[in-house]
Scaffold this active site. Structure first.
Site, PDB file in Angstrom:
ATOM      1  N   ARG A 157       1.566  -3.180  -1.926  1.00 26.34           N
ATOM      2  CA  ARG A 157       1.793  -4.507  -1.353  1.00 26.34           C
ATOM      3  C   ARG A 157       3.287  -4.717  -1.138  1.00 26.34           C
ATOM      4  NH1 ARG A 157      -2.381  -8.388  -4.822  1.00 26.34           N
ATOM      5  NH2 ARG A 157      -4.321  -7.347  -4.161  1.00 26.34           N
ATOM      6  N   ASP A 160       6.897  -6.103   0.157  1.00 25.58           N
ATOM      7  CA  ASP A 160       7.459  -7.449   0.306  1.00 25.58           C
ATOM      8  C   ASP A 160       7.943  -7.689   1.729  1.00 25.58           C
ATOM      9  OD1 ASP A 160       7.095  -8.109  -2.367  1.00 25.58           O
ATOM     10  OD2 ASP A 160       9.046  -7.313  -2.968  1.00 25.58           O
ATOM     11  N   ARG A 205      14.278  -1.841  -5.534  1.00 24.43           N
ATOM     12  CA  ARG A 205      15.459  -2.522  -4.990  1.00 24.43           C
ATOM     13  C   ARG A 205      16.461  -2.885  -6.088  1.00 24.43           C
ATOM     14  NH1 ARG A 205      12.977  -7.370  -1.818  1.00 24.43           N
ATOM     15  NH2 ARG A 205      15.200  -7.903  -1.613  1.00 24.43           N
ATOM     16  N   TYR A 220       8.591   5.791  -2.533  1.00 26.53           N
ATOM     17  CA  TYR A 220       9.455   4.917  -1.741  1.00 26.53           C
ATOM     18  C   TYR A 220      10.772   5.638  -1.462  1.00 26.53           C
ATOM     19  CZ  TYR A 220       6.605   0.721  -2.636  1.00 26.53           C
ATOM     20  OH  TYR A 220       5.581  -0.210  -2.683  1.00 26.53           O
TER      21      TYR A 220
END
Length: 246
Positions: free
Chosen positions: A50, A52, A198, A111
């Site tokens: 999911r 952002d 992040r 990622y």
């Protein structure tokens, strides 16, 4: 009823995230609406991750069920034909077993974070990478990042509003590599906390520009306190790269 597995890419700037929300368009909305236009069916699209608002995807995996008598090739082409406006594309489609699920069958997610490290501002990559004009030491960043590999309490790199039941996660791999003017931070794990990648990248930047040592980075992890780590890197540099399944 047939279950389809889609591999999807999208530009995060066009969406408020993967999930259907009231404050703007989600990738989930776009795909579900395209299916509705294709076959008239109301479906629920499930994703492996999911993402952002602002986060991009190169290989997001989606599963959904369609009653219409059709085939995977037609499903992929039809969804793309009805995806008008937002930048999202079905790269491939295939029929899978009824017990296959994009989220629950996944055993690993990957990622990648893109940093463009040069003096000149971005033109072509604006909104697709984090522009950092001061020189960064990618080797020092990679060295510090290795403290994260393994099973740890990642409270220091967890968003304050993260809804996960526990801050404990296992990081399988993290690499920081320089490719010319770009620095890529690649992270692999079964699952992640909200903003975990992040927050890691934002903290690694402190190491890269010499403000922190590898020891300072390790201490931030061990503090188990979000305020002990660095800032959150911008969403537009993050990409959901792919998923592994058993």
């Amino acid at each position: 009823m047939t279950r389809y597995k889609l591999v999807v890419e999208y530009h995060g700037a066009d969406f408020v995230g993967w999930q259907r929300q009231d404050n703007g368009p989600g990738v989930q909305d776009a795909i579900e609406q395209a299916v509705k236009l294709f076959c008239g069916e109301t479906v629920v699209a499930s994703a492996s991750g999911r993402t952002d608002a602002g986060v991009h995807a190169l290989g997001q995996v989606v599963t959904l069920d369609i009653e219409k008598d059709t085939d995977a090739n037609t499903v992929g082409k039809a969804i793309n034909a009805h995806l008008k406006g937002p930048r999202v594309s079905v790269l491939s489609a295939e029929v899978v077993a009824d017990d296959f699920h994009a989220r629950f069958s996944a055993t690993g997610r990957r990622y990648r974070y893109r940093i463009v490290n040069r003096r000149a501002p971005l033109a072509l990559d604006e909104g697709l990478a984090w522009f950092v004009p001061m020189p960064l030491d990618a080797e020092a960043m990679h060295e510090a990042a290795q403290y994260l590999v393994g099973h740890h309490d990642f409270t220091s790199f967890r968003a304050s509003h993260c809804q996960a039941n526990s801050p404990m996660k296992t990081l399988d791999e993290i690499t920081v590599t320089r490719l010319g003017e770009e620095i890529h931070v690649t992270v692999a794990a079964k699952s992640f906390l909200h903003h975990q990648v992040r927050n890691i990248v934002g903290t690694l930047r402190l190491v890269g520009d010499g403000k922190w040592s590898a020891g300072d980075f390790k201490a931030a992890l061990e503090a188990c306190d979000r305020s002990a780590a660095g800032p959150t890197a911008p969403a537009h540099g993050l990409y959901f790269v792919g998923v592994t399944f058993e």
